[in-house]
Design a protein around this motif. Structure first.
Motif, mmCIF file in Angstrom:
data_model
loop_
_atom_site.group_PDB
_atom_site.id
_atom_site.type_symbol
_atom_site.label_atom_id
_atom_site.label_comp_id
_atom_site.label_asym_id
_atom_site.label_seq_id
_atom_site.Cartn_x
_atom_site.Cartn_y
_atom_site.Cartn_z
ATOM 1 N N MET A 1 -31.834 49.334 -3.165
ATOM 2 C CA MET A 1 -31.593 49.638 -4.576
ATOM 3 C C MET A 1 -30.125 49.953 -4.840
ATOM 4 S SD MET A 1 -34.947 51.633 -5.936
ATOM 5 C CE MET A 1 -35.125 52.808 -4.618
ATOM 6 N N MET A 2 -29.496 50.642 -3.915
ATOM 7 C CA MET A 2 -28.068 50.951 -4.112
ATOM 8 C C MET A 2 -27.239 49.681 -4.058
ATOM 9 S SD MET A 2 -27.718 54.536 -2.007
ATOM 10 C CE MET A 2 -25.943 54.625 -2.176
ATOM 11 N N ARG A 3 -27.596 48.783 -3.169
ATOM 12 C CA ARG A 3 -26.855 47.527 -3.082
ATOM 13 C C ARG A 3 -26.994 46.722 -4.363
ATOM 14 N NH1 ARG A 3 -28.586 46.383 2.662
ATOM 15 N NH2 ARG A 3 -26.990 47.682 3.587
ATOM 16 N N ALA A 4 -28.165 46.803 -4.970
ATOM 17 C CA ALA A 4 -28.404 46.051 -6.203
ATOM 18 C C ALA A 4 -27.867 46.803 -7.424
ATOM 19 C CB ALA A 4 -29.898 45.790 -6.358
ATOM 20 N N GLY A 5 -27.295 47.989 -7.201
ATOM 21 C CA GLY A 5 -26.753 48.760 -8.324
ATOM 22 C C GLY A 5 -27.819 49.468 -9.143
ATOM 23 N N ARG A 6 -29.033 49.537 -8.625
ATOM 24 C CA ARG A 6 -30.106 50.192 -9.370
ATOM 25 C C ARG A 6 -30.148 51.692 -9.070
ATOM 26 N NH1 ARG A 6 -35.072 47.893 -7.653
ATOM 27 N NH2 ARG A 6 -34.040 46.463 -6.220
ATOM 28 N N ARG A 7 -29.441 52.161 -8.064
ATOM 29 C CA ARG A 7 -29.274 53.580 -7.801
ATOM 30 C C ARG A 7 -27.800 53.784 -7.468
ATOM 31 N NH1 ARG A 7 -33.877 53.909 -9.181
ATOM 32 N NH2 ARG A 7 -35.664 54.897 -8.171
ATOM 33 N N LEU A 8 -27.216 54.826 -8.028
ATOM 34 C CA LEU A 8 -25.824 55.120 -7.737
ATOM 35 C C LEU A 8 -25.776 56.484 -7.064
ATOM 36 C CD1 LEU A 8 -24.369 53.982 -11.164
ATOM 37 C CD2 LEU A 8 -24.285 52.734 -8.999
ATOM 38 N N ALA A 9 -24.800 56.670 -6.219
ATOM 39 C CA ALA A 9 -24.722 57.951 -5.526
ATOM 40 C C ALA A 9 -23.273 58.280 -5.190
ATOM 41 C CB ALA A 9 -25.546 57.914 -4.250
ATOM 42 N N ASP A 10 -22.918 59.560 -5.331
ATOM 43 C CA ASP A 10 -21.641 60.048 -4.817
ATOM 44 C C ASP A 10 -21.827 60.564 -3.402
ATOM 45 O OD1 ASP A 10 -20.386 59.540 -7.241
ATOM 46 O OD2 ASP A 10 -20.975 61.488 -8.051
ATOM 47 N N VAL A 11 -23.054 61.031 -3.156
ATOM 48 C CA VAL A 11 -23.310 61.572 -1.827
ATOM 49 C C VAL A 11 -24.712 61.162 -1.386
ATOM 50 C CG1 VAL A 11 -24.054 63.794 -2.808
ATOM 51 C CG2 VAL A 11 -23.374 63.679 -0.407
ATOM 52 N N VAL A 12 -24.803 60.748 -0.127
ATOM 53 C CA VAL A 12 -26.090 60.369 0.455
ATOM 54 C C VAL A 12 -26.434 61.382 1.547
ATOM 55 C CG1 VAL A 12 -27.272 58.641 1.861
ATOM 56 C CG2 VAL A 12 -25.916 57.926 -0.105
ATOM 57 N N LEU A 13 -27.635 61.934 1.449
ATOM 58 C CA LEU A 13 -28.078 62.940 2.422
ATOM 59 C C LEU A 13 -29.068 62.327 3.400
ATOM 60 C CD1 LEU A 13 -27.899 64.438 -0.517
ATOM 61 C CD2 LEU A 13 -29.058 66.297 0.684
#
Lengths: 760, 158, 291, 87
Positions: free
Chosen positions: C38-50
């Motif tokens: 999802m992040m690769r597709a731009g459907r989730r954005l994140a400044d930090v990944v835990l």
């Protein structure tokens, strides 16, 4: 060898027909083989392409300013950076349309014609930065109505893709713009009369969806301009020379300034003939002054490389009560995607090539729609036609109460059969394939399980020759280097090396085949069309013959004999009358250095005499009446290979093609939303068969030698994908009583058909 | 802007240090940072298995693992499958059974097959087909791949 | 993918604090099999990944015949089906864990991740609901429990509030004469998204001839996985019969409100809910009888 | 004389004639011969001096490698067939 893979050989050779390990095998099982994505160059930049989100839109403007300003971005290009933009219409004259199509296919100038159409490209220090830059490019689109269905696109009121495209009917140009790029028609005998004589006539309409070749390696290209103006490309392609030609065309460069190195290729099936990325990577590299590598994502592969066309067909066949065909007719329309050039002509040629029938007519339409431009896919055009023809033939058999193999034997094309478009068949192996199918354990054992059925279908591909070059040089240790321009996708290094070894009478292991770049070998056409083992094989044989003649000459020199008194046989050179004078290949090779240096044989061929391929497939299926799901439970593919040079790889071609056909039959399709956007550009939702969806694919290789090749080779790669869809459809009919006339035959469609039959 | 991270991992038995951005997948790290291009990218979303590697003994799609997640862990790739003494029996079997055509899916299939036979040396056809369903091959129709694995398996039916 | 920071907290407190500070710009990675796509597709954005796999409670799997199963939110699927005791006690959970993705995906993907991802098609969710799973949540204000059927609130959205995270999923100990099953329909045999899925569980009386209770949950036929309370409740007190199972399947079909999309039509999906409810209930009954 | 088969779509130009005998040692001469008998037919088969891109000429069943220069035998059959590539 188990009985599940039979080879019905007529002739035995020393090397041809054996199953040696492929020369590139160790590199491929150890991960050392170098594919296009593996190219490393100092200072390498990475490129990404901005693609249209619309299936059809006018481009009002493109602003790349913000993207260019992003740190790490080294070059941004649009269609304005391609030479076409600088050429006036007058300069291009009659070439205008062709070059506009070629250039716009690389990078759209005034309109985008499919979702995924490239509109700009960025080169940056890494792919992540390039991707970020894409988001900063501002494109102002005027969305237009799209059309993705081939029949809808043919209507007078359909949205037009190209203002200047008019229908060409064998040179006669239509009077107004149309999405129908071409109409062709062929006729033999008198179909009206033929149908009049028939006791039974079956006429059906059928459709097929767009499908993708589905190679696992995405497209890639790496470009670098030397400071002397020489362009180097490393790419994944079925034909390095085809890439060179396409790039030269779009970039208006002489071919001599382009060197294309074909890397190992991770599957093609026809889809890696078109050069999608190379001109873009080259233009970016030129602008950035650094090497540029570009890789497609999987979604880009689906949305912007060429699928096989969707099609609409109307098939009509007529026969006497005894099963003898009296007339056949096909009308077929295929979608070419955004630019003209569907394989509809192949469909027309292949449709009835299995049948000897007096009266036939075929009409075909090449139609542009708002999809990516179609590319070749394994026997392009033939599988769609076979789905139509072979299911309608099955219905005819059912109505006449005839066994499908007996019916086909009665009407089978054979030597002397005149095809509808005119030419007469030479020695072909269709009857032998049918007989092998009839006699096979599979056909003599009833299908197992509840709700099961068996389908039979046949297929044809004409195969091709085209140009190939080979060089064979003799090393002083008695091995030979076999240099060729044919990219190896499925094991052709082995099959061509085998033919060289057979001709030279030396061991397979002593032949070192290699695929080289466009500067290092003569022009060689693509690996495709089932031509490589045939045509490049012929080139290798001719080069080997040249080596033999030179070896004879060297021996004559050593023995101080007349060349006429020396002959080459069984991998050795000997004096015809003095049995003492004999030199094995290796012994003579050792003496080359002192008798004038190495020996090299070279050949360029453009052979006629390709042998046509025929196949018969048997498919057992089981259909779950609750869910509509079809399982393939047993599958046998029978095919005439002429001569199987490397039977394992022939079996591999047959099995792989059959399984692609099974995917095409059951689940694979481009699924479009109402506006024409592809909704399933992933391997999750574009459902190719997994190992768990299949049984073993049994094969029978029939060998009816092709007289156009010294070892009898025909092509083998294409025809295995032709029969599966119809074979499975016919099996589903036997299992359920339902006739599916639309591909793919998904569980949902089977349920719908059941509900309709049961009264909603 | 986030920087790079130092990661220590054991790769094919060798203690390995590398720097990567957190957003780089293990696949990118292997190919682009470490130059180990035997691991292939087919889809970058976990649906083809071409990028299969072994992470702490389990096969995973390296496109769905972050490079930083390899911290302190053990990774095995195709580059470590053959020993100096020769090919792994599965590699040999793939060659002899013509279980590869284009070869792009081959590293993934080999690692997945080895993981299966390491855990279940007697895996039969059904088990092999199930285990390998996460690896797509478009050239072979799987027939020769499955046969190549069966040949190395100790399953009675061959 | 846009750049982000990566942290691997070792405690729930540390994780909750990062989540609380960053809101939805912080994303948890457990198996990564959904979030990275999802992040690769731009459907989730994140400044930090835990990365939460280093937090003991999330990586833990504990089972006792008395206390039931607590499944850490980051425990990958394979660990469930490789555990003999758990496989024997919760075959209905194993059904789901062993068909998510392929073997590679099962090496990473977790039931907790499946729940948090809250896809309508999430294969494990109906199984968890049918098994009375409870989500154990930690947040800035302490811990709380959410019934599995209440966890998913919309496509891709769950009941977690700012700063909250899923720690584990608890399952009651299986009672005597109970059985469960999850089945989905997919066009292929593996590597596919459910066109429809049904998880069922039943409790029979000691004779094995009568239903004491039942639970039925559905996938891919609504914006979230659906707990079809009516279908399960309809079984209580009835003799085990085709008739009772058919009635339950009709109630399940009535709770299905699917859409037409590329994976299936409304009619097909409702029909499949009927088929799968019957099949899973029959299978659950068989398991309850010790089959 | 070679036997030339007229494609269905061009039979309007030949008044329905489907086959004609034609003199010529190569494809160019055959087409010129056709044009002499049926004016306009050449333009339908040839573009910029070459066989149209979606057509090919088959001589006795073999697609002509050399296009307009391909040799035609005394008793050859000449067909204008669809041009075919492969995959």
């Amino acid at each position: 060898m188990t009985l599940s893979n039979q080879v019905l050989s007529e002739v035995e050779y020393n090397v041809v027909g054996k199953r040696p390990v492929r020369p590139d095998g160790v590199d491929k099982v150890t991960g050392r083989a170098q594919y296009g994505a593996d190219v490393k160059l100092t200072g390498l930049l990475h490129a990404k392409v901005l693609r249209s989100p619309h299936p059809h839109a006018r481009i009002r403007s493109i602003d790349t300013g913000k993207a260019e300003a992003l740190p790490g971005v080294k070059a941004v290009i649009t269609a304005k950076d391609l030479p076409f933009a600088a050429l006036s219409r007058e300069e291009l004259g009659g070439d205008y349309n062709r070059l506009k199509f070629a250039s716009d296919h690389m990078l759209a100038s005034d309109k985008v014609l499919y979702k995924g159409h490239p509109v700009a490209a960025v080169a940056a220090v890494n792919a992540h930065v390039a991707e970020s830059a894409l988001a900063l490019i501002e494109v102002d689109y005027e969305p237009l109505e799209a059309v993705v269905d081939v029949r809808a696109a043919m209507r007078d009121d359909a949205p037009l893709l190209h203002a200047e495209l008019r229908t060409s009917s064998m040179g006669e140009i239509g009077d107004k713009p149309s999405n129908v790029a071409a109409h062709l028609s062929y006729e033999k005998g008198d179909v009206e009369q033929g149908f009049g004589e028939a006791d039974v006539v079956v006429e059906r309409e059928l459709t097929t969806a767009s499908v993708h070749q589905g190679y696992i390696e995405p497209h890639n290209s790496t470009a670098f301009w030397n400071t002397d103006g020489q362009l180097n490309l490393w790419t994944s392609t079925q034909g390095a020379f085809a890439v060179r030609a396409a790039v030269a065309d779009v970039l208006r460069l002489p071919v001599s300034r382009i060197k294309v190195t074909p890397m190992e290729i991770g599957g093609g099936f026809g889809g890696k003939i078109t050069a999608y990325l190379d001109a873009i990577a080259a233009t970016l590299s030129q602008k950035a002054g650094a090497p540029v590598k570009q890789l497609m994502t999987r979604a880009e592969v689906f949305e912007a490389s060429g699928p096989a066309p969707g099609s609409w067909m109307k098939v009509k066949v007529g026969a006497k009560n005894d099963g003898r065909l009296t007339a056949v007719q096909l009308e077929v329309a295929m979608d070419a995607g955004a630019y003209p050039g569907s394989p509809v002509m192949q469909a027309m040629t292949c449709a009835f090539a299995c049948y000897d029938v007096e009266n036939g007519k075929v009409d075909g339409y090449d139609v542009v729609v708002n999809k990516p431009k179609t590319a070749a896919y394994r026997a392009p055009g033939s599988p769609q036609a076979a789905f139509g023809v072979e299911t309608v033939m099955d219905e005819l058999c059912q109505q006449l109460g005839l066994d499908p193999i007996d019916f086909r034997l009665l009407n089978a094309a054979k030597e002397g059969t005149r095809r509808i478009e005119g030419p007469v068949a030479r020695r072909i192996g269709f009857v032998e394939c049918l007989e092998a199918a009839r006699d096979h354990d599979h056909y003599r054992t009833p299908p197992e399980g509840e709700n099961s059925g068996r389908g039979v279908a046949a297929g044809y591909w004409m195969n091709r020759g085209f140009q190939s070059s080979c060089v064979i040089t003799v090393n002083f240790d008695g091995t030979v280097s076999l240099i060729m321009g044919s990219v190896d996708i499925g094991g052709t290094r082995a099959s061509i090396a085998q033919q060289a070894a057979e001709t030279l009478g030396i061991a397979y292991e002593d032949v070192k085949p290699m695929v080289v770049d466009t500067d290092s070998i003569g022009f060689t056409f693509i690996t495709g069309g089932s031509r490589t083992s045939f045509a490049t094989g012929l080139a290798a044989i001719e080069a080997a013959e040249s080596v033999k003649a030179q070896m004879v000459s060297r021996a004559a020199k050593i023995w101080d004999a007349a060349e006429d008194d020396v002959e080459y046989a069984d991998g050795a050179v000997r004096h015809k009358s003095d049995p003492e004078l004999r030199l094995g290949f290796k012994d003579l090779a050792r003496q080359l250095a002192t008798t004038g240096g190495t020996v090299a044989g070279q050949s360029n061929v453009d052979p006629a005499g390709e042998g046509n391929s025929y196949a018969v497939h048997l498919a057992d299926v089981q259909v779950d009446p609750d869910t509509g799901k079809t399982e393939v439970t047993r599958y046998t593919a029978i095919q005439d290979a002429g001569k199987a040079v490397h039977p394992s790889y022939v079996e591999g071609q047959i099995q792989g093609g059959a399984v692609q056909g099974i995917g095409w039959a059951l689940n694979e399709e481009y699924y479009f939303d109402n506006s024409g956007r592809m909704m399933n550009p992933t391997f999750l939702d574009y459902r190719m068969p997994t190992s768990l969806d299949l049984p073993m694919i049994d094969t029978v290789i029939v060998e009816v030698a092709n007289s156009g090749h010294p070892y009898g080779v025909r092509g083998v790669g294409e025809v295995p994908i032709v029969p599966p869809m119809a074979a499975i459809a016919n099996g589903i009919h036997e299992a359920t009583g339902l006739r599916l006339r639309s591909l793919p035959m998904t569980p949902g469609k089977i349920l719908e058909e059941q509900w309709e039959r049961n009264g909603g | 802007m986030p920087g790079v991270v130092h990661v220590q991992a054991k790769i094919n038995g060798e203690d390995t240090n590398f720097l990567c951005e957190p957003r780089q997948s293990l696949l990118e790290v292997l190919r682009d940072v470490l130059g180990m291009t035997g691991t292939k990218e087919g889809c970058n979303d976990g649906n083809c298995g071409a990028c299969t590697v072994v992470l702490d003994g389990r096969i995973v799609d390296s496109c769905l693992v972050l490079g930083v997640e390899a911290q302190g862990r053990e990774v095995q790739t195709i580059e470590g499958m053959a020993s100096p003494g020769g090919l792994h029996p599965l590699q040999q079997s793939f060659l002899e059974n013509a279980a590869l055509q284009c070869g792009i899916c081959t590293p993934g299939f080999l690692l997945a097959s080895r993981a299966l036979l390491d855990a279940e040396p007697d895996a039969d056809e059904g088990r092999i087909r199930h285990w390998l369903a996460g690896n797509l091959c478009r050239c072979t129709g799987y027939d020769k791949i499955v046969r190549a694995v069966i040949q190395v398996s100790t399953a009675p039916e061959k | 993918m846009e750049a982000f920071d990566f942290v691997a907290p070792k405690s729930i407190e540390a994780a909750v604090s990062i989540l609380n500070e960053n809101g939805d710009r912080a994303r948890i990675i457990a198996g990564g099999t959904d979030i990275l796509v999802m992040m690769r597709a731009g459907r989730r954005l994140a400044d930090v990944v835990l990365d939460v796999k280093g937090i003991p409670e999330l990586d833990e799997m504990s089972y006792s015949p008395e206390g039931g199963l607590t499944l850490g939110a980051a425990v990958p699927c394979y660990r469930i089906y490789q555990d003999e005791a758990i496989s024997a006690a919760y075959p209905g959970l194993v059904d789901a864990a062993s068909l998510i993705g392929g073997i590679q995906i099962q090496g990473r993907a977790s039931i907790g991740g499946n729940l948090c991802n809250a896809a309508p098609s999430g294969d494990s969710i109906p199984a968890v609901i049918a098994l009375n799973g409870v989500c154990n949540v930690a947040g800035p204000n302490g811990t709380r429990q959410i019934a599995a059927e209440d966890f998913c609130t919309a496509p891709g959205q769950n009941a977690l509030q700012q700063g909250e995270m899923l720690v584990s999923v608890s399952f009651p100990a299986p009672v005597a004469n109970s059985g469960a099953n999850y089945q989905r329909f997919i066009p292929r045999n593996e590597m596919d998204i459910a066109v429809a899925g049904v998880g069922s569980s039943v409790v029979l009386d000691a004779s094995g001839e009568n239903f004491v209770s039942g639970r039925v949950a559905l996938a891919s036929v609504a914006p979230t996985p659906v707990f079809s309370r009516a279908a399960g409740d309809s079984l209580a007190g009835k003799p085990v019969s085709d008739e009772a199972i058919r009635e339950a399947s009709e109630l399940a079909m009535a709770d299905a409100v699917p859409i037409n999309d590329m994976r299936g039509t409304i009619r097909q999906r409702i029909h499949l809910i009927g088929v799968l409810t019957r099949r899973t209930l029959n299978n659950a009954v068989e398991r309850a009888r010790g089959g | 004389m070679a036997k030339v088969y007229i494609p269905t779509m061009l039979q309007t130009l030949t008044g329905g004639v489907k086959q004609i005998e034609c003199q010529g040692r190569n494809v160019r001469q055959i087409i010129d011969g056709l044009e002499a008998q049926y004016p306009g037919i050449k333009a339908r088969l040839v573009e910029d001096g070459e066989i149209r891109s979606n057509l090919a000429v088959a001589i006795d069943g073999d697609v002509a490698r050399m296009g307009m220069l391909e040799r035609v035998g005394e008793t050859s059959e000449v067909h204008f067939v669809p041009a075919i590539g492969g995959g």
